[in-house]
Design a protein around this motif. Structure first.
Motif, short mmCIF file in Angstrom:
data_model
loop_
_atom_site.label_atom_id
_atom_site.label_comp_id
_atom_site.label_asym_id
_atom_site.label_seq_id
_atom_site.Cartn_x
_atom_site.Cartn_y
_atom_site.Cartn_z
N GLN A 17 0.71 -1.25 0.05
CA GLN A 17 0.08 -0.16 -0.05
C GLN A 17 0.79 1.31 -0.15
O GLN A 17 0.36 2.20 0.06
CB GLN A 17 -0.82 -0.03 1.26
CG GLN A 17 -1.95 -1.11 1.36
CD GLN A 17 -2.87 -1.18 2.51
OE1 GLN A 17 -2.75 -0.23 3.47
NE2 GLN A 17 -3.28 -2.34 2.73
N LEU A 18 2.32 1.05 0.03
CA LEU A 18 3.20 2.34 0.07
C LEU A 18 3.82 2.54 -1.08
O LEU A 18 3.85 2.01 -1.95
CB LEU A 18 3.94 1.96 1.33
CG LEU A 18 3.57 1.79 2.76
CD1 LEU A 18 4.46 1.24 3.48
CD2 LEU A 18 2.80 2.94 3.20
N ASN A 19 4.36 3.90 -1.08
CA ASN A 19 5.39 4.26 -2.12
C ASN A 19 6.61 3.45 -1.73
O ASN A 19 7.66 4.19 -1.15
CB ASN A 19 5.52 5.72 -2.21
CG ASN A 19 4.16 6.30 -2.45
OD1 ASN A 19 3.65 5.82 -3.43
ND2 ASN A 19 3.73 7.45 -2.09
N ASN A 20 6.88 2.47 -2.29
CA ASN A 20 8.35 1.83 -1.96
C ASN A 20 9.27 2.05 -3.15
O ASN A 20 9.14 1.92 -4.35
CB ASN A 20 8.07 0.19 -1.98
CG ASN A 20 7.24 -0.11 -0.63
OD1 ASN A 20 7.53 -0.10 0.45
ND2 ASN A 20 6.08 -0.72 -0.86
N LEU A 21 10.59 2.39 -2.63
CA LEU A 21 11.39 2.74 -3.50
C LEU A 21 12.79 1.96 -3.43
O LEU A 21 13.05 1.53 -2.09
CB LEU A 21 11.84 4.43 -3.41
CG LEU A 21 10.75 5.35 -3.55
CD1 LEU A 21 11.44 6.55 -3.34
CD2 LEU A 21 10.34 5.17 -4.88
N ASP A 22 13.41 1.61 -4.41
CA ASP A 22 14.58 0.70 -4.25
C ASP A 22 15.52 1.95 -4.00
O ASP A 22 15.52 3.25 -3.87
CB ASP A 22 14.91 -0.07 -5.41
CG ASP A 22 15.09 0.76 -6.76
OD1 ASP A 22 15.24 1.99 -6.74
OD2 ASP A 22 15.14 0.18 -7.90
N GLN A 23 16.88 1.33 -3.64
CA GLN A 23 17.77 2.29 -3.22
C GLN A 23 18.02 3.53 -4.40
O GLN A 23 18.31 4.52 -4.05
CB GLN A 23 19.26 1.65 -3.07
CG GLN A 23 20.49 2.48 -2.67
CD GLN A 23 21.23 2.88 -3.66
OE1 GLN A 23 21.34 2.23 -4.63
NE2 GLN A 23 22.01 3.97 -3.68
N VAL A 91 6.17 2.63 10.12
CA VAL A 91 5.78 4.11 10.31
C VAL A 91 5.43 4.87 8.99
O VAL A 91 4.67 5.65 9.35
CB VAL A 91 7.62 4.65 10.41
CG1 VAL A 91 7.39 6.19 10.44
CG2 VAL A 91 7.97 4.11 11.88
N CYS A 92 5.71 4.32 7.92
CA CYS A 92 5.03 4.88 6.66
C CYS A 92 3.44 4.63 6.86
O CYS A 92 2.76 5.50 6.39
CB CYS A 92 5.62 4.23 5.49
SG CYS A 92 7.21 4.97 5.03
N VAL A 93 3.07 3.63 7.27
CA VAL A 93 1.67 3.39 7.33
C VAL A 93 0.94 4.35 8.65
O VAL A 93 -0.03 4.89 8.33
CB VAL A 93 1.37 1.83 7.81
CG1 VAL A 93 0.04 1.75 8.12
CG2 VAL A 93 1.68 1.01 6.75
#
Length: 114
Positions: A17-23, A91-93
């Protein structure tokens, strides 16, 4: 037919559900958005052992985590990381559910950075 084999664990559901970014994309966003705030949600000793430049420390296990989060400007973009990505997902949630508009998670945590 085993329905349980198709279930996705709760952590994975939250992560999706989040904006996940690789390095690479996390680092690019740090450079491209000078007003973005980098949050390190690891313990104090983890933070002191090394952190990303300009990161603000906010201990996930600290008793005042929610109060620290409430003091942040919800209109700014936040890039959040921890050691492996689990604490930062949580924390993002919390941030998203508290009305923060732009929150990004470093997928895989600082371990992905090294």
């Amino acid at each position: 037919m085993n329905v349980d084999a198709c279930e996705i664990n709760r952590w994975e559901l939250l992560r999706r559900q989040l904006n996940n970014l690789d390095q690479q994309h996390f680092e690019e966003l740090v450079q491209a958005a000078p007003d973005a705030i980098v949050l390190d949600v690891r313990t104090q000793s983890e933070f002191e052992a090394g952190h990303l430049p300009g990161a603000i420390h906010m201990d996930y296990f600290g008793p005042d985590l929610i109060e620290q989060m409430d003091a942040l400007d919800k209109s700014k973009p936040y890039l959040v990381y921890c050691r492996s990505g689990r604490r930062s997902v949580r924390v993002c949630v919390l941030m998203r559910n508290s009305g923060f508009k732009e929150v990004y998670n470093l997928d895989g945590g600082i371990k992905a950075w090294q």
